[in-house]
Design a protein around this motif. Structure first.
Motif, PDB file in Angstrom:
ATOM      1  N   GLY A   9       1.583   6.624   2.012  1.00  0.00           N
ATOM      2  CA  GLY A   9       1.690   6.229   0.616  1.00  0.00           C
ATOM      3  C   GLY A   9       2.598   7.153  -0.181  1.00  0.00           C
ATOM      4  O   GLY A   9       2.559   8.369  -0.026  1.00  0.00           O
ATOM      5  N   GLN A  56       1.792   8.625  -5.118  1.00  0.00           N
ATOM      6  CA  GLN A  56       1.477   9.902  -5.757  1.00  0.00           C
ATOM      7  C   GLN A  56       2.729  10.649  -6.230  1.00  0.00           C
ATOM      8  O   GLN A  56       2.643  11.558  -7.036  1.00  0.00           O
ATOM      9  CB  GLN A  56       0.625  10.798  -4.837  1.00  0.00           C
ATOM     10  CG  GLN A  56       1.380  11.451  -3.708  1.00  0.00           C
ATOM     11  CD  GLN A  56       1.349  10.635  -2.413  1.00  0.00           C
ATOM     12  OE1 GLN A  56       1.040   9.452  -2.428  1.00  0.00           O
ATOM     13  NE2 GLN A  56       1.664  11.267  -1.314  1.00  0.00           N
ATOM     14  N   ASP A 108      -0.514   2.505  -3.471  1.00  0.00           N
ATOM     15  CA  ASP A 108      -1.795   3.145  -3.175  1.00  0.00           C
ATOM     16  C   ASP A 108      -1.584   4.622  -2.850  1.00  0.00           C
ATOM     17  O   ASP A 108      -1.192   4.979  -1.739  1.00  0.00           O
ATOM     18  CB  ASP A 108      -2.467   2.424  -2.003  1.00  0.00           C
ATOM     19  CG  ASP A 108      -3.841   2.945  -1.663  1.00  0.00           C
ATOM     20  OD1 ASP A 108      -4.271   3.975  -2.230  1.00  0.00           O
ATOM     21  OD2 ASP A 108      -4.499   2.326  -0.796  1.00  0.00           O
ATOM     22  N   ALA A 109      -1.852   5.479  -3.809  1.00  0.00           N
ATOM     23  CA  ALA A 109      -1.656   6.923  -3.623  1.00  0.00           C
ATOM     24  C   ALA A 109      -2.548   7.488  -2.522  1.00  0.00           C
ATOM     25  O   ALA A 109      -2.238   8.529  -1.945  1.00  0.00           O
ATOM     26  CB  ALA A 109      -1.929   7.664  -4.932  1.00  0.00           C
ATOM     27  N   ASP A 110      -3.629   6.802  -2.213  1.00  0.00           N
ATOM     28  CA  ASP A 110      -4.544   7.275  -1.173  1.00  0.00           C
ATOM     29  C   ASP A 110      -4.188   6.761   0.216  1.00  0.00           C
ATOM     30  O   ASP A 110      -4.889   7.058   1.183  1.00  0.00           O
ATOM     31  CB  ASP A 110      -5.982   6.870  -1.513  1.00  0.00           C
ATOM     32  CG  ASP A 110      -6.463   7.537  -2.786  1.00  0.00           C
ATOM     33  OD1 ASP A 110      -6.083   8.699  -3.035  1.00  0.00           O
ATOM     34  OD2 ASP A 110      -7.210   6.881  -3.542  1.00  0.00           O
ATOM     35  N   PHE A 111      -3.122   5.991   0.341  1.00  0.00           N
ATOM     36  CA  PHE A 111      -2.718   5.437   1.638  1.00  0.00           C
ATOM     37  C   PHE A 111      -1.927   6.498   2.398  1.00  0.00           C
ATOM     38  O   PHE A 111      -0.706   6.506   2.415  1.00  0.00           O
ATOM     39  CB  PHE A 111      -1.901   4.160   1.439  1.00  0.00           C
ATOM     40  CG  PHE A 111      -1.620   3.403   2.710  1.00  0.00           C
ATOM     41  CD1 PHE A 111      -2.654   2.935   3.500  1.00  0.00           C
ATOM     42  CD2 PHE A 111      -0.326   3.139   3.095  1.00  0.00           C
ATOM     43  CE1 PHE A 111      -2.391   2.230   4.668  1.00  0.00           C
ATOM     44  CE2 PHE A 111      -0.047   2.435   4.249  1.00  0.00           C
ATOM     45  CZ  PHE A 111      -1.082   1.983   5.040  1.00  0.00           C
ATOM     46  N   GLN A 112      -2.650   7.407   2.994  1.00  0.00           N
ATOM     47  CA  GLN A 112      -2.021   8.545   3.661  1.00  0.00           C
ATOM     48  C   GLN A 112      -2.029   8.384   5.173  1.00  0.00           C
ATOM     49  O   GLN A 112      -2.948   7.777   5.705  1.00  0.00           O
ATOM     50  CB  GLN A 112      -2.733   9.837   3.258  1.00  0.00           C
ATOM     51  CG  GLN A 112      -2.603  10.152   1.784  1.00  0.00           C
ATOM     52  CD  GLN A 112      -1.158  10.224   1.345  1.00  0.00           C
ATOM     53  OE1 GLN A 112      -0.315  10.835   1.998  1.00  0.00           O
ATOM     54  NE2 GLN A 112      -0.844   9.571   0.240  1.00  0.00           N
ATOM     55  N   ARG A 129       0.824  -1.212   0.000  1.00  0.00           N
ATOM     56  CA  ARG A 129       0.000   0.000   0.000  1.00  0.00           C
ATOM     57  C   ARG A 129       0.860   1.265   0.000  1.00  0.00           C
ATOM     58  O   ARG A 129       0.512   2.245  -0.644  1.00  0.00           O
ATOM     59  CB  ARG A 129      -0.972  -0.020   1.172  1.00  0.00           C
ATOM     60  CG  ARG A 129      -2.031  -1.121   0.944  1.00  0.00           C
ATOM     61  CD  ARG A 129      -3.158  -1.084   1.899  1.00  0.00           C
ATOM     62  NE  ARG A 129      -3.926   0.145   1.758  1.00  0.00           N
ATOM     63  CZ  ARG A 129      -4.799   0.558   2.668  1.00  0.00           C
ATOM     64  NH1 ARG A 129      -5.030  -0.152   3.744  1.00  0.00           N
ATOM     65  NH2 ARG A 129      -5.453   1.685   2.479  1.00  0.00           N
TER      66      ARG A 129
END
Length: 179
Positions: A155, A158, A148-152, A144
């Motif tokens: 992540g 991005q 996974d760019a949204d795994f903040q 992730r």
């Protein structure tokens, strides 16, 4: 992870029984598989993975020994670098680091000798903020981070750094020159 990175498994042989003996607990099965496939090194030029490595830079056990020694050093008092936790000591409960980033994010397991087989991932960003708990496997967390760019806030997808892996064998920089 193999498919994501295009990596060819190394098939590293590791004495997991000896490591379990030293730590006092077994390590997560998926982590052991990752170590045998990748060894230690760097994903996407920024995520450091501690495995079993002939050098000290990416060697999980060497890094744990150093962290434990510092954490237990009485000259620092009761302060821990992983506050509010402590570094895992055999028979106890605490953190064991298995990864980090070039930005100083930290990735650990919370290991409890009384709950073998339970390995939540705890992660903290470089700013020293709070620990984030993830009840997922090491490999899923790592995947992730990379994909996974949204795994903040962890992540890195991005940033479009690619999904590569460079082994850290021997503790040498990646261009092969000695440290």
């Amino acid at each position: 992870m193999i498919e994501l990175t295009g990596w060819k498994p190394l098939g590293i042989s590791v004495d997991w029984a000896a490591i379990k003996g030293e730590l006092g607990v077994p390590l997560p099965a998926d982590y052991m598989a990752l170590c045998e496939v990748f060894g230690g090194g760097v994903f996407s030029d920024s995520v450091y993975f501690l495995g079993r490595d002939e050098g000290v830079l990416f060697d999980f056990l060497t890094q744990w020994r150093v962290s434990l020694s510092v954490d237990q050093d009485s000259q620092y008092g009761d302060v821990s670098a992983v506050d509010p936790y402590a570094i895992h000591a055999p028979g106890g409960k605490g953190l064991v680091e298995w990864g980090s980033t070039e930005w100083a994010d930290e990735y650990c397991w919370l290991i409890d000798a009384e709950r073998p087989g339970d390995y939540p991932v705890l992660a903290r960003s470089h700013d020293g903020g709070p620990w984030h708990r993830y009840d997922i496997s090491t490999s899923e967390f790592l995947y992730r981070i990379l994909a996974d760019a949204d795994f903040q806030p962890f992540g890195i997808a991005q940033y479009d750094l690619g999904t590569t892996f460079k082994p850290g064998s021997g503790g040498r920089p990646f261009d092969g020159r000695p440290l």
